[in-house]
Design a protein around this motif. Sequence first.
Motif, PDB file in Angstrom:
ATOM      1  N   GLY A  51       0.786  -1.221   0.000  1.00 58.20           N
ATOM      2  CA  GLY A  51       0.000   0.000   0.000  1.00 58.20           C
ATOM      3  C   GLY A  51       0.819   1.272   0.000  1.00 58.20           C
ATOM      4  N   ILE A  52       2.107   1.198   0.399  1.00 62.54           N
ATOM      5  CA  ILE A  52       2.957   2.390   0.383  1.00 62.54           C
ATOM      6  C   ILE A  52       3.664   2.457  -0.964  1.00 62.54           C
ATOM      7  N   VAL A  53       3.484   3.552  -1.683  1.00 59.37           N
ATOM      8  CA  VAL A  53       4.032   3.653  -3.032  1.00 59.37           C
ATOM      9  C   VAL A  53       5.214   4.614  -3.129  1.00 59.37           C
ATOM     10  N   ASP A  54       5.394   5.458  -2.127  1.00 62.99           N
ATOM     11  CA  ASP A  54       6.534   6.376  -2.157  1.00 62.99           C
ATOM     12  C   ASP A  54       6.847   6.778  -0.711  1.00 62.99           C
ATOM     13  N   ALA A  55       8.118   7.140  -0.482  1.00 67.89           N
ATOM     14  CA  ALA A  55       8.517   7.526   0.872  1.00 67.89           C
ATOM     15  C   ALA A  55       9.783   8.362   0.809  1.00 67.89           C
ATOM     16  N   VAL A  56       9.916   9.269   1.762  1.00 61.39           N
ATOM     17  CA  VAL A  56      11.151  10.020   1.940  1.00 61.39           C
ATOM     18  C   VAL A  56      11.415  10.108   3.449  1.00 61.39           C
ATOM     19  N   VAL A  57      12.674   9.948   3.822  1.00 56.55           N
ATOM     20  CA  VAL A  57      13.066   9.936   5.234  1.00 56.55           C
ATOM     21  C   VAL A  57      14.151  10.986   5.443  1.00 56.55           C
ATOM     22  N   PHE A  58      14.042  11.712   6.541  1.00 51.05           N
ATOM     23  CA  PHE A  58      15.019  12.757   6.838  1.00 51.05           C
ATOM     24  C   PHE A  58      15.011  13.016   8.338  1.00 51.05           C
ATOM     25  N   GLY A  59      15.916  13.889   8.787  1.00 50.68           N
ATOM     26  CA  GLY A  59      15.974  14.243  10.194  1.00 50.68           C
ATOM     27  C   GLY A  59      15.423  15.631  10.436  1.00 50.68           C
ATOM     28  N   VAL A  60      14.786  15.806  11.585  1.00 49.10           N
ATOM     29  CA  VAL A  60      14.378  17.141  12.018  1.00 49.10           C
ATOM     30  C   VAL A  60      15.061  17.423  13.354  1.00 49.10           C
ATOM     31  N   PRO A  61      15.407  18.678  13.627  1.00 48.22           N
ATOM     32  CA  PRO A  61      16.169  18.995  14.846  1.00 48.22           C
ATOM     33  C   PRO A  61      15.424  18.621  16.116  1.00 48.22           C
ATOM     34  N   ASP A  62      16.220  18.176  17.104  1.00 44.88           N
ATOM     35  CA  ASP A  62      15.663  17.825  18.411  1.00 44.88           C
ATOM     36  C   ASP A  62      16.706  18.161  19.469  1.00 44.88           C
ATOM     37  N   LEU A  63      16.276  18.791  20.565  1.00 48.38           N
ATOM     38  CA  LEU A  63      17.226  19.253  21.573  1.00 48.38           C
ATOM     39  C   LEU A  63      17.967  18.110  22.245  1.00 48.38           C
ATOM     40  N   ARG A  64      17.290  16.992  22.484  1.00 48.65           N
ATOM     41  CA  ARG A  64      17.946  15.888  23.207  1.00 48.65           C
ATOM     42  C   ARG A  64      18.708  14.979  22.270  1.00 48.65           C
ATOM     43  N   TYR A  65      18.057  14.535  21.193  1.00 49.89           N
ATOM     44  CA  TYR A  65      18.653  13.503  20.348  1.00 49.89           C
ATOM     45  C   TYR A  65      19.432  14.054  19.160  1.00 49.89           C
ATOM     46  N   GLY A  66      19.466  15.380  19.018  1.00 50.07           N
ATOM     47  CA  GLY A  66      20.136  15.962  17.866  1.00 50.07           C
ATOM     48  C   GLY A  66      19.210  16.040  16.679  1.00 50.07           C
ATOM     49  N   GLU A  67      18.705  14.874  16.259  1.00 49.63           N
ATOM     50  CA  GLU A  67      17.730  14.800  15.186  1.00 49.63           C
ATOM     51  C   GLU A  67      16.767  13.657  15.482  1.00 49.63           C
ATOM     52  N   LEU A  68      15.555  13.781  14.953  1.00 49.32           N
ATOM     53  CA  LEU A  68      14.575  12.702  15.022  1.00 49.32           C
ATOM     54  C   LEU A  68      14.333  12.176  13.614  1.00 49.32           C
ATOM     55  N   VAL A  69      14.287  10.850  13.474  1.00 50.45           N
ATOM     56  CA  VAL A  69      13.984  10.240  12.183  1.00 50.45           C
ATOM     57  C   VAL A  69      12.518  10.495  11.865  1.00 50.45           C
ATOM     58  N   THR A  70      12.280  11.109  10.732  1.00 50.21           N
ATOM     59  CA  THR A  70      10.918  11.477  10.320  1.00 50.21           C
ATOM     60  C   THR A  70      10.695  10.994   8.899  1.00 50.21           C
ATOM     61  N   ALA A  71       9.497  10.506   8.623  1.00 55.11           N
ATOM     62  CA  ALA A  71       9.187   9.980   7.294  1.00 55.11           C
ATOM     63  C   ALA A  71       7.887  10.593   6.783  1.00 55.11           C
ATOM     64  N   VAL A  72       7.844  10.782   5.470  1.00 53.62           N
ATOM     65  CA  VAL A  72       6.599  11.160   4.782  1.00 53.62           C
ATOM     66  C   VAL A  72       6.362  10.095   3.723  1.00 53.62           C
ATOM     67  N   ILE A  73       5.173   9.503   3.748  1.00 55.17           N
ATOM     68  CA  ILE A  73       4.870   8.422   2.815  1.00 55.17           C
ATOM     69  C   ILE A  73       3.643   8.775   1.982  1.00 55.17           C
ATOM     70  N   VAL A  74       3.542   8.091   0.864  1.00 52.32           N
ATOM     71  CA  VAL A  74       2.374   8.207  -0.016  1.00 52.32           C
ATOM     72  C   VAL A  74       1.786   6.818  -0.176  1.00 52.32           C
ATOM     73  N   THR A  75       0.466   6.707   0.015  1.00 51.43           N
ATOM     74  CA  THR A  75      -0.199   5.419  -0.148  1.00 51.43           C
ATOM     75  C   THR A  75      -0.974   5.399  -1.462  1.00 51.43           C
ATOM     76  N   GLY A  76      -1.265   4.191  -1.913  1.00 46.73           N
ATOM     77  CA  GLY A  76      -2.053   4.030  -3.127  1.00 46.73           C
ATOM     78  C   GLY A  76      -3.450   4.591  -2.953  1.00 46.73           C
ATOM     79  N   PRO A  77      -4.149   4.844  -4.051  1.00 51.17           N
ATOM     80  CA  PRO A  77      -5.454   5.513  -3.980  1.00 51.17           C
ATOM     81  C   PRO A  77      -6.486   4.760  -3.172  1.00 51.17           C
ATOM     82  N   ASP A  78      -6.428   3.439  -3.166  1.00 50.23           N
ATOM     83  CA  ASP A  78      -7.432   2.669  -2.435  1.00 50.23           C
ATOM     84  C   ASP A  78      -6.865   1.998  -1.184  1.00 50.23           C
TER      85      ASP A  78
END
Length: 568
Positions: free
Chosen positions: A476-503
Amino acid sequence: MKGHYSDVWQAVARAVPQRPAVVTPAETMTYGRLLAEAGAFARYLRERGVQPGEAVAMLLYNRPEYVVGLFACLATGIAPVPMNYRYRAPEVRALLEDSRARVLVYPTSLSDVVRDAVAHWPDAPMFVVIDDGPAGEIAAPDAAHSGTRILTRDGEYSLGSANTHSAWADVVAGGGELPATPPPGGELRLYTGGTTGRPKAVVWGAEDILAVQSYSIYTTAGLPVPESMAEAIAVASDPAIPRVVTLPLSPFMHGTALFTSMNTLVLGGTVLVIASPRFDPDAAARFAVDAGATRLIVAGDAVALPLVEAVERAGLDGFGRVNSMISSGMRFSPAVKRRWHAHAAITITDLLASTEGGPYAVNETTSVADLPGELRLLPGAVVLDDELRDVQHIAGGRGVLAFRGTLPKGYFGDEEKTRATFPVIDGVRHVMPGDWAVARGDGTVELLGRGSAVVNTGGEKVYPAEVEDALVAFPGIVDAVVFGVPDLRYGELVTAVIVTGPDAELDAEALRAHLDARLAGYKKPRHLFVRDSLERSPHGKVDLPRLQAELAPLVGSDAPTGTMRIRR
């Protein structure tokens, strides 16, 4: 100073055999016992035909056996290969195959991971198993290794072949000796990764590491660097020199914790070990004070922040005998350093280094008045502009950090990547990890950031391509991108944006289980956003700066480690 760790350690063990070498809350391993057990493990490896140049993998959290195994391997020219104990079975299998390990040392608490990693693998390595409590079962990889192997509570196995599994207790009870001096050509292989997410072992020549570490060994202890091995041994054995007592609170699989602990033994000091895969800041604070730690090894705010909170909860006046703290490879904020300096007279050494070489620069502070401090280049470090010219002496000189001192041999089994990472410039071999900086012209620099997409979360490197591949493998997941966003404790947090199929309808629990089976906990996205499109350019690129800026206000580290929030 050229030399070998093993030579110094053996000399210290013979000079002061009753001195504590490795101490846990439950036991003390003297230098004499360390030497004896290393000799026994070396004998075991010889008897099973493991030759110099071959590899022994260690899937262990910080334990005394880690130090013993490292000693035995370095002394015999066998390459020790630390592995990340947080890895899941597919990740462990990949590293065992890549390293060509002949032997794997692991604790019983990781039996299930090892069982799944070696399933249906005729060429699986031999195993040495440390009984740390929970029992597990190791299934035979194939008929050639017949017989069900059941781990019993006393650490022994019912084996089809005595050559495939051994209990650590039996190995060290068998006795043995180390060679008088190591054979030439020994190596230490430390796994790191690249933007492809495929880990690679950085190969350090065993004879080179001591010279590289001389600054860290002696200068940070307020001692002159010896000019010969005889002088180094005299320093380590001298009862008049105060002993360094090091507590590594980051894992030995990380270069800073491993090398600093090795360096402590070069000084004839003591390494404190909390034999647990989980960081308990309250227990760590008590142990540091009770055991007389003088030096702490941390991973920036991820360790230093909860530890100072534990100190504050305990109402400690000062922090025992601790007078120094070393961190590397992770954001260590001025705010957290300020809390430490306010509690005790501690020198904080914040290093910029990489597994591939360095250290490049250091920010050292001794009090609140020193904050925020300056990042000062260390000998061998340079800043290279786009034309690969030195600009570190020019105020405003902008370029990439590089190092041209003693360097690793390269990456194990990857000549192409070795040539790319360790270029020869004007006849001199360099390493460039990808950190960009602006020189101030006075030996200090301002760090601009890393030119790659690697996410550094809590001192662990996460490579987006690996996480993206795991995400798009889910139905069901057709596309994804993963990156870091700033965080005071961990330096960065792993964050993902995904795209799912139409149905497609996303089953959150099934996705969590899918990722849990494929990725270590710290690699999994802490925040996952579902969108209709990633708005890729005609060239397939995602506007990461825009996404990072847009999502940064929506994420935080209040979710427990290893959890994942899914939002639409």
